[in-house]
Design a protein around this motif. Structure first.
Motif, short mmCIF file in Angstrom:
data_model
loop_
_atom_site.label_atom_id
_atom_site.label_comp_id
_atom_site.label_asym_id
_atom_site.label_seq_id
_atom_site.Cartn_x
_atom_site.Cartn_y
_atom_site.Cartn_z
N SER A 20 0.44 -43.56 46.36
CA SER A 20 0.59 -44.08 44.99
C SER A 20 -0.32 -45.27 44.74
CB SER A 20 2.04 -44.50 44.73
OG SER A 20 2.87 -43.39 44.70
N LYS A 80 -3.64 -45.66 42.15
CA LYS A 80 -3.76 -46.75 41.17
C LYS A 80 -5.04 -47.54 41.38
CE LYS A 80 1.20 -47.32 40.63
NZ LYS A 80 2.36 -48.15 40.99
N VAL A 133 -5.81 -41.44 36.92
CA VAL A 133 -4.77 -41.54 35.90
C VAL A 133 -4.21 -40.19 35.45
CG1 VAL A 133 -5.59 -43.76 35.04
CG2 VAL A 133 -6.52 -41.66 34.07
N PRO A 153 -1.92 -37.16 35.24
CA PRO A 153 -0.52 -37.07 35.67
C PRO A 153 -0.28 -36.01 36.74
CG PRO A 153 -0.81 -36.12 33.49
CD PRO A 153 -2.11 -36.74 33.86
N ASN A 154 -1.11 -34.99 36.77
CA ASN A 154 -0.92 -33.90 37.73
C ASN A 154 -2.07 -33.86 38.72
OD1 ASN A 154 1.49 -32.93 36.53
ND2 ASN A 154 0.28 -31.95 34.94
N LYS A 159 4.36 -34.72 45.89
CA LYS A 159 4.32 -35.80 44.90
C LYS A 159 5.50 -36.75 45.08
CE LYS A 159 3.30 -36.60 40.11
NZ LYS A 159 2.74 -36.01 38.90
N HIS A 172 -7.43 -32.80 40.80
CA HIS A 172 -6.83 -32.82 39.47
C HIS A 172 -6.41 -31.42 39.08
CE1 HIS A 172 -8.28 -36.90 38.66
NE2 HIS A 172 -9.39 -36.52 39.26
#
Length: 65
Positions: A18, A22, A27, A29-30, A42, A60
């Motif tokens: 995580s 960052k 960015v 989401p999946n 996840k 991605h």
């Protein structure tokens, strides 16, 4: 040093998946993450620590229509 999607990135001790996402500004989401070829769920991103000299793949997931 770790490798993320083929490029060298500084190793940060005790960095989780995580935190790496960052830091590198992923960015979407999946995403799917593999560390040394092993899939990381996840739900485990916040608890999975990346070791020095690991190879990380961030993929991605894109949908279309």
């Amino acid at each position: 040093m770790i490798i993320v999607n083929g490029r060298k990135v500084d190793f940060v001790k005790n960095e989780t998946v995580s935190n790496l996402l960052k830091r590198l500004k992923y960015v979407f989401p999946n995403v799917v993450v593999k560390i040394n070829g092993e899939l990381v769920k996840k739900i485990d991103f916040a608890d999975t620590v990346i070791n020095d000299e690991s190879e990380v793949a961030v993929i991605h997931m894109i949908s279309g229509g």
